[in-house]
Design a protein around this motif. Sequence first.
Motif, mmCIF file in Angstrom:
data_model
loop_
_atom_site.group_PDB
_atom_site.id
_atom_site.type_symbol
_atom_site.label_atom_id
_atom_site.label_comp_id
_atom_site.label_asym_id
_atom_site.label_seq_id
_atom_site.Cartn_x
_atom_site.Cartn_y
_atom_site.Cartn_z
ATOM 1 N N VAL A 282 0.749 -1.267 0.064
ATOM 2 C CA VAL A 282 -0.046 0.010 0.006
ATOM 3 C C VAL A 282 0.937 1.144 -0.057
ATOM 4 O O VAL A 282 0.715 2.174 -0.693
ATOM 5 C CB VAL A 282 -0.811 -0.018 1.036
ATOM 6 N N GLN A 283 1.882 1.212 1.014
ATOM 7 C CA GLN A 283 2.831 2.443 0.781
ATOM 8 C C GLN A 283 3.551 2.620 -0.311
ATOM 9 O O GLN A 283 4.028 3.551 -0.794
ATOM 10 C CB GLN A 283 3.836 2.273 1.961
ATOM 11 N N ILE A 284 3.792 1.376 -1.156
ATOM 12 C CA ILE A 284 4.726 1.443 -2.240
ATOM 13 C C ILE A 284 3.783 2.013 -3.358
ATOM 14 O O ILE A 284 4.390 2.778 -4.184
ATOM 15 C CB ILE A 284 5.106 -0.062 -2.563
ATOM 16 N N VAL A 285 2.568 1.584 -3.450
ATOM 17 C CA VAL A 285 1.698 2.414 -4.254
ATOM 18 C C VAL A 285 1.710 3.823 -4.142
ATOM 19 O O VAL A 285 1.479 4.682 -5.073
ATOM 20 C CB VAL A 285 0.243 1.892 -4.336
ATOM 21 N N GLU A 286 1.546 4.265 -2.918
ATOM 22 C CA GLU A 286 1.539 5.845 -2.633
ATOM 23 C C GLU A 286 2.867 6.617 -3.111
ATOM 24 O O GLU A 286 2.772 7.591 -3.768
ATOM 25 C CB GLU A 286 1.315 5.854 -1.096
ATOM 26 N N TRP A 287 3.929 5.648 -3.127
ATOM 27 C CA TRP A 287 5.078 6.447 -3.507
ATOM 28 C C TRP A 287 5.385 6.238 -4.932
ATOM 29 O O TRP A 287 5.815 7.163 -5.518
ATOM 30 C CB TRP A 287 6.332 5.484 -2.827
ATOM 31 N N TYR A 288 4.772 5.353 -5.532
ATOM 32 C CA TYR A 288 4.602 5.468 -6.974
ATOM 33 C C TYR A 288 3.744 6.452 -7.629
ATOM 34 O O TYR A 288 3.958 7.290 -8.708
ATOM 35 C CB TYR A 288 4.060 3.817 -7.787
ATOM 36 N N ASP A 289 2.555 6.626 -6.916
ATOM 37 C CA ASP A 289 1.654 8.047 -7.112
ATOM 38 C C ASP A 289 2.509 9.323 -7.164
ATOM 39 O O ASP A 289 2.520 10.084 -7.999
ATOM 40 C CB ASP A 289 0.774 7.850 -5.986
ATOM 41 N N GLU A 290 3.428 9.333 -6.065
ATOM 42 C CA GLU A 290 4.368 10.364 -6.078
ATOM 43 C C GLU A 290 5.302 10.393 -7.229
ATOM 44 O O GLU A 290 5.514 11.582 -7.726
ATOM 45 C CB GLU A 290 5.205 10.434 -4.555
ATOM 46 N N LEU A 291 5.755 9.311 -7.449
ATOM 47 C CA LEU A 291 7.013 9.343 -8.597
ATOM 48 C C LEU A 291 6.201 9.565 -9.944
ATOM 49 O O LEU A 291 7.024 10.452 -10.733
ATOM 50 C CB LEU A 291 7.668 7.968 -8.379
#
Length: 381
Positions: A282-291
């Motif tokens: 879930v956090q990884i998806v959030e970081w991909y959204d930022e990226l």
Amino acid sequence: MNDVLLRSLTPSVIAILVRRGADFAAAEDAVQDALVEAVRVWPADPPRDPKGWLVTVAWRRFLDSTRSDAARRRREDRISEEPAPGPAPSADDTLRLYFLCAHPSLTPSSAVALTLRAVGGLTTRQIAQAYLVPEATMAQRISRAKRTVSGVRFDQPGDVATVLRVLYLVFNEGYSGDVDLAAEAIRLTRQLAASIDHPEVAGLLALMLLHHARRAARTAPDGSLVPLAEQDRGRWDTASIAEGIGILQAALARDRLGEFQAQAAIAALHADAPSAEETDWVQIVEWYDELARLTDSPVVRLNRAVAVGEADGPRAGLAALAALDASLPRHTAVAAYLHERAGDLATAARLYAEAALKAADLAERNHLTRQAARLNARRRR
């Protein structure tokens, strides 16, 4: 003779000559002559100030070469008298060299080669071996690059993003020949981090350390690729992981997020998970959204689709994938993986086989072919 010392001093000495008025090619040639003289003289008579010694000898070589050149009259107005002997300037001029080697007029491959030569201190032969090309070919590439940047002056601050992109390219070359380019990229990025206080430099260094920490587990004894979920985490370099996470946390605390920090945050979440099943997707998806917000890169969105498939299920991942261009590199391989996760083994096997035909890398092609064969064998049982 301390080869490590000579290698570490080379870029700053070249940069000092460039700052004094030498063009890049002449400065690099003069420094190489000074290094040869150091190898001859230092064992019997080591200097008190090695850097100052190299600067003095290299500057004399440059002046001698210039005065004997047919273009002497055209250059007289920019050649000053030889500076008085004394300690070399303490300012770190290496940063100038990074920006010079990452000049926008150079192609990426030429910028990488020039960085390895001038900043990394590698020989032309070593760079050629790393790139698996003849030494003469690499010598021509470096000579063209030096000619391109000759006469360039730094009237404005350089583009840090371009320098970081060049170092990232060096890192991604990995290992071949007798030069470990991934380790060399880490060394160069550490050097840059010591020269400039910039959160994205720290982010790139953290990213390199976190990826490099998994290197030993990435391939099996037969050379085949081992996917992240199947890697033996006991073989990961925990010291590099701890260092990378520490560097990343300090960079993120400055609240100046950039793409390398975001990539490092994703790598840190993978590295921090005790097992693949415990990864915080879930956090990884959030970081991909930022990226994705920072880069608007379709490759980032492709990787995000994989993360969505892990966080929200393979059908959600396939829905995210459907919004992307099917011609993207690795699109077919991602589709195969998500279809397998969804239980559609026939489609997954077909897509793995298609992806294998498109793969440019032999190791990846073999891996995808084995994945297709594995699923076909399961279906026949």
